[in-house]
Design an enzyme around this catalytic site. Structure first.
Site, PDB file in Angstrom:
ATOM      1  N   SER A 148       0.854  -1.194   0.000  1.00  0.00           N
ATOM      2  CA  SER A 148       0.000   0.000   0.000  1.00  0.00           C
ATOM      3  C   SER A 148       0.882   1.234   0.000  1.00  0.00           C
ATOM      4  O   SER A 148       1.996   1.219   0.544  1.00  0.00           O
ATOM      5  CB  SER A 148      -0.895   0.023   1.241  1.00  0.00           C
ATOM      6  OG  SER A 148      -1.548   1.279   1.367  1.00  0.00           O
ATOM      7  N   TYR A 161      -1.691  -0.298  10.124  1.00  0.00           N
ATOM      8  CA  TYR A 161      -1.853  -0.710   8.728  1.00  0.00           C
ATOM      9  C   TYR A 161      -0.603  -0.377   7.924  1.00  0.00           C
ATOM     10  O   TYR A 161      -0.083  -1.215   7.178  1.00  0.00           O
ATOM     11  CB  TYR A 161      -3.074  -0.003   8.135  1.00  0.00           C
ATOM     12  CG  TYR A 161      -3.308  -0.308   6.673  1.00  0.00           C
ATOM     13  CD1 TYR A 161      -3.894  -1.509   6.290  1.00  0.00           C
ATOM     14  CD2 TYR A 161      -2.948   0.598   5.685  1.00  0.00           C
ATOM     15  CE1 TYR A 161      -4.115  -1.801   4.950  1.00  0.00           C
ATOM     16  CE2 TYR A 161      -3.162   0.315   4.346  1.00  0.00           C
ATOM     17  CZ  TYR A 161      -3.748  -0.878   3.991  1.00  0.00           C
ATOM     18  OH  TYR A 161      -3.957  -1.165   2.657  1.00  0.00           O
TER      19      TYR A 161
END
Length: 256
Positions: A148, A161
């Site tokens: 990501s 995350y």
């Protein structure tokens, strides 16, 4: 695309979004795809679309956070197709109860960090560990991990995350370094904001415009953008690419 026809590929997280689009793209290129997901109804829906388009796929229920379940997924692939030639790890816990409670470090919830790492990083490690002997037995193969842009940009929220995705990047380099000489390639794709048409329809024009302004592209991301990149990295056309994580984000991030 060269070298995907009849390849046996596991998509670990293929019920919706990027995973579903990649499963469909791979099958469209002639690969045989096992679509695994905790959302088994979504995995079966992906398989139905593949079959309707003339492709070959099967669905399996599995939990990326459970080592036994991950191993069973690959055992199913061997039973279904006779082996494994490639893996696309794309699952993540994006539930409101996990990523929705991933606040800044002053609000750290250890349970959220543990759950995030169990799925997003340790789950990928389990998948890679189980897959590698199968890839070696097949004479080599490819793994693509989903990272990501959060791993690169530095956000005020979602530190668990972001840290898990930075760990995925390190895991990708490790696998490439350790098993590259034995014919195993491991690369990553790092999406920016990629939304389905349904998701885009629920967002205001102002928000979409603000996101688009932060990219160097004429449009926002689609699952098919990541599917194209992942399919290429799993194909024989990418046989000299190893240990890389590509940003697929419309030019939203620029880095070496």
């Amino acid at each position: 695309m060269r070298g995907l026809k009849d390849k046996r590929i596991v998509v670990a997280g293929g019920a919706t979004g990027i995973g579903a689009a990649t499963a469909e793209r791979l099958a469209g290129e002639g690969a045989r795809v096992l679509v695994g997901d905790i959302n088994v109804a979504g995995a079966k829906a992906t398989v139905e679309r593949v079959a309707a388009a003339g492709g070959t796929a099967a669905a399996a229920e599995f939990d990326l956070s459970d080592e036994v379940s991950v191993r069973a997924l690959f055992e199913r692939a061997v039973a279904e197709f006779g082996g494994v030639d490639g893996v696309f790890n794309v699952g993540a816990d994006l539930s409101p109860g996990t990523i929705g409670r991933d606040g800044d470090l002053s609000e750290m919830d250890v349970a959220v960090w543990r759950r995030t790492f169990e799925v997003n990083l340790i789950g990928y490690a389990h998948s890679c560990r189980v897959a590698i002997p199968l890839l070696l037995a097949a004479g080599g193969g490819a793994i693509v991990n989903t990272s990501s842009s959060a791993a690169f940009v530095g956000e005020p929220l979602r530190p668990a995350y972001a840290a898990s995705k930075a760990g995925v990047n390190a895991l990708t380099r490790h696998v490439a370094s350790r098993w590259g000489k034995e014919g195993v390639r491991c690369n990553g794709v790092s999406p920016g904001l990629v939304l389905s048409e349904t998701g885009l329809a629920q967002m205001s024009e102002e928000f979409k415009a603000a996101v688009l302004a932060g990219t160097r592209s004429t449009r926002l991301g689609r699952p098919s953008d990541l599917a194209a990149a992942a399919a290429f990295l799993l194909s024989d056309d990418a046989e000299w690419i190893n240990g890389q994580t590509w940003s697929i984000d419309g030019g939203g991030s620029l880095h070496d």
